[in-house]
Design a protein around this motif. Structure first.
Motif, PDB file in Angstrom:
ATOM      1  N   UNK A  14      45.265  37.786  40.395  1.00  0.00           N
ATOM      2  CA  UNK A  14      45.453  36.583  40.784  1.00  0.00           C
ATOM      3  C   UNK A  14      46.499  35.687  39.883  1.00  0.00           C
ATOM      4  N   UNK A  15      46.076  36.193  38.506  1.00  0.00           N
ATOM      5  CA  UNK A  15      47.115  35.555  37.514  1.00  0.00           C
ATOM      6  C   UNK A  15      48.542  36.080  37.729  1.00  0.00           C
ATOM      7  N   UNK A  16      48.800  37.441  38.033  1.00  0.00           N
ATOM      8  CA  UNK A  16      50.232  37.879  38.052  1.00  0.00           C
ATOM      9  C   UNK A  16      50.642  37.611  39.482  1.00  0.00           C
ATOM     10  N   UNK A  17      49.909  36.888  40.102  1.00  0.00           N
ATOM     11  CA  UNK A  17      50.800  36.304  41.543  1.00  0.00           C
ATOM     12  C   UNK A  17      51.458  35.361  41.347  1.00  0.00           C
ATOM     13  N   UNK A  18      51.148  34.538  40.342  1.00  0.00           N
ATOM     14  CA  UNK A  18      52.419  33.507  40.136  1.00  0.00           C
ATOM     15  C   UNK A  18      53.563  33.743  39.422  1.00  0.00           C
ATOM     16  N   UNK A  19      54.797  33.356  39.995  1.00  0.00           N
ATOM     17  CA  UNK A  19      56.242  33.640  39.138  1.00  0.00           C
ATOM     18  C   UNK A  19      56.142  33.121  37.759  1.00  0.00           C
ATOM     19  N   UNK A  20      55.517  31.798  37.651  1.00  0.00           N
ATOM     20  CA  UNK A  20      55.276  31.125  36.310  1.00  0.00           C
ATOM     21  C   UNK A  20      54.615  31.896  35.462  1.00  0.00           C
ATOM     22  N   UNK A  21      53.415  32.312  35.652  1.00  0.00           N
ATOM     23  CA  UNK A  21      52.667  33.139  34.824  1.00  0.00           C
ATOM     24  C   UNK A  21      53.295  34.401  34.503  1.00  0.00           C
ATOM     25  N   UNK A  22      54.047  35.104  35.441  1.00  0.00           N
ATOM     26  CA  UNK A  22      54.788  36.272  34.841  1.00  0.00           C
ATOM     27  C   UNK A  22      55.692  36.055  34.134  1.00  0.00           C
ATOM     28  N   UNK A  23      56.444  34.875  34.221  1.00  0.00           N
ATOM     29  CA  UNK A  23      57.573  34.379  33.281  1.00  0.00           C
ATOM     30  C   UNK A  23      56.844  34.160  31.852  1.00  0.00           C
ATOM     31  N   UNK A  24      55.862  33.568  31.837  1.00  0.00           N
ATOM     32  CA  UNK A  24      55.026  33.189  30.727  1.00  0.00           C
ATOM     33  C   UNK A  24      55.034  34.582  29.834  1.00  0.00           C
ATOM     34  N   UNK A  25      54.440  35.576  30.672  1.00  0.00           N
ATOM     35  CA  UNK A  25      54.149  36.932  29.883  1.00  0.00           C
ATOM     36  C   UNK A  25      55.535  37.473  29.480  1.00  0.00           C
ATOM     37  N   UNK A  26      56.334  37.609  30.248  1.00  0.00           N
ATOM     38  CA  UNK A  26      57.714  37.921  29.830  1.00  0.00           C
ATOM     39  C   UNK A  26      58.270  37.120  28.671  1.00  0.00           C
ATOM     40  N   UNK A  27      58.076  36.163  28.598  1.00  0.00           N
ATOM     41  CA  UNK A  27      58.349  35.189  27.113  1.00  0.00           C
ATOM     42  C   UNK A  27      57.602  35.817  26.145  1.00  0.00           C
ATOM     43  N   UNK A  28      56.474  36.002  26.171  1.00  0.00           N
ATOM     44  CA  UNK A  28      55.630  36.632  25.196  1.00  0.00           C
ATOM     45  C   UNK A  28      55.938  38.092  24.887  1.00  0.00           C
ATOM     46  N   UNK A  29      56.218  38.893  25.764  1.00  0.00           N
ATOM     47  CA  UNK A  29      56.511  40.308  25.567  1.00  0.00           C
ATOM     48  C   UNK A  29      57.828  40.301  24.536  1.00  0.00           C
ATOM     49  N   UNK A  30      58.893  39.599  25.150  1.00  0.00           N
ATOM     50  CA  UNK A  30      60.246  39.484  24.593  1.00  0.00           C
ATOM     51  C   UNK A  30      60.154  38.889  23.104  1.00  0.00           C
ATOM     52  N   UNK A  31      59.584  37.788  22.973  1.00  0.00           N
ATOM     53  CA  UNK A  31      59.699  36.913  21.830  1.00  0.00           C
ATOM     54  C   UNK A  31      58.251  37.207  20.868  1.00  0.00           C
ATOM     55  N   UNK A  32      57.293  37.626  21.281  1.00  0.00           N
ATOM     56  CA  UNK A  32      56.178  37.693  20.389  1.00  0.00           C
ATOM     57  C   UNK A  32      55.304  36.232  20.744  1.00  0.00           C
ATOM     58  N   UNK A  33      54.409  36.075  19.827  1.00  0.00           N
ATOM     59  CA  UNK A  33      53.514  34.880  19.720  1.00  0.00           C
ATOM     60  C   UNK A  33      54.237  33.600  19.699  1.00  0.00           C
ATOM     61  N   UNK A  34      53.888  32.683  20.676  1.00  0.00           N
ATOM     62  CA  UNK A  34      54.774  31.365  20.649  1.00  0.00           C
ATOM     63  C   UNK A  34      54.050  30.191  20.869  1.00  0.00           C
ATOM     64  N   UNK A  35      54.186  29.029  20.050  1.00  0.00           N
ATOM     65  CA  UNK A  35      53.421  27.612  20.471  1.00  0.00           C
ATOM     66  C   UNK A  35      53.811  27.483  21.699  1.00  0.00           C
ATOM     67  N   UNK A  37      53.977  24.484  22.860  1.00  0.00           N
ATOM     68  CA  UNK A  37      55.195  23.623  23.231  1.00  0.00           C
ATOM     69  C   UNK A  37      56.682  24.559  23.473  1.00  0.00           C
ATOM     70  N   UNK A  38      56.828  25.508  22.855  1.00  0.00           N
ATOM     71  CA  UNK A  38      58.105  26.422  22.927  1.00  0.00           C
ATOM     72  C   UNK A  38      58.020  27.105  24.279  1.00  0.00           C
ATOM     73  N   UNK A  39      56.677  27.461  24.794  1.00  0.00           N
ATOM     74  CA  UNK A  39      56.677  28.111  26.407  1.00  0.00           C
ATOM     75  C   UNK A  39      56.840  27.136  27.208  1.00  0.00           C
ATOM     76  N   UNK A  40      56.211  25.857  27.096  1.00  0.00           N
ATOM     77  CA  UNK A  40      56.442  24.682  28.010  1.00  0.00           C
ATOM     78  C   UNK A  40      57.773  24.265  28.248  1.00  0.00           C
ATOM     79  N   UNK A  41      58.522  24.458  27.111  1.00  0.00           N
ATOM     80  CA  UNK A  41      59.935  23.887  27.245  1.00  0.00           C
ATOM     81  C   UNK A  41      60.946  24.730  28.107  1.00  0.00           C
ATOM     82  N   UNK A  44      59.804  23.548  34.104  1.00  0.00           N
ATOM     83  CA  UNK A  44      60.110  22.188  34.523  1.00  0.00           C
ATOM     84  C   UNK A  44      58.849  21.634  35.303  1.00  0.00           C
ATOM     85  N   UNK A  45      57.743  21.280  34.527  1.00  0.00           N
ATOM     86  CA  UNK A  45      56.527  20.897  35.329  1.00  0.00           C
ATOM     87  C   UNK A  45      55.642  20.065  34.188  1.00  0.00           C
ATOM     88  N   UNK A  46      54.940  19.217  34.635  1.00  0.00           N
ATOM     89  CA  UNK A  46      54.050  18.283  33.870  1.00  0.00           C
ATOM     90  C   UNK A  46      53.168  19.361  33.030  1.00  0.00           C
TER      91      UNK A  46
END
Length: 114
Positions: A14-35, A37-41, A44-46
């Protein structure tokens, strides 16, 4: 499927079904642990909407959260992804076998033309 009664496998899928959540995982995979605020940047969402995506990822065991001073830092957790890989392996073998048969058929047709 009600999430609180879902199995861990169901929560991960269910978590992987969302493109937003998959992108968060990709960011963490590629860049390591992130605050957070960096992820949210990157989105484009509240902030409450983004926080909900992070909650789903945490509950699925795909990310963990720690505190560094006033920041919340997110880290990719691979164990839940291993479970997905284990679930997908039989399908990979299925398609690999089918493609091998297809290749053999094409090779035999190519041999018939010579």
């Amino acid at each position: 499927m009600h999430v609180s009664h879902a199995t861990s496998e169901e929560r991960v899928f269910a978590a992987l079904a969302s493109p937003v959540r998959r992108e968060v995982l990709r960011l963490l995979r590629d860049s390591g642990p992130r605050p957070v605020t960096d992820l949210a940047a990157h989105f484009d969402m509240a902030r409450p909407s983004f926080s909900e995506h992070l909650r789903v990822l945490r509950e699925a065991g795909l990310v963990s959260e720690s505190r560094a001073g006033r920041q919340r830092v997110y880290r990719l957790e691979g164990a839940a992804l291993y479970e997905v890989q284990e679930w997908l392996n039989p399908f990979e073998r299925f398609w690999r076998e089918r493609l091998t048969v297809f290749r053999d058929v094409l090779d035999s047709l190519d041999g018939d033309e010579s």
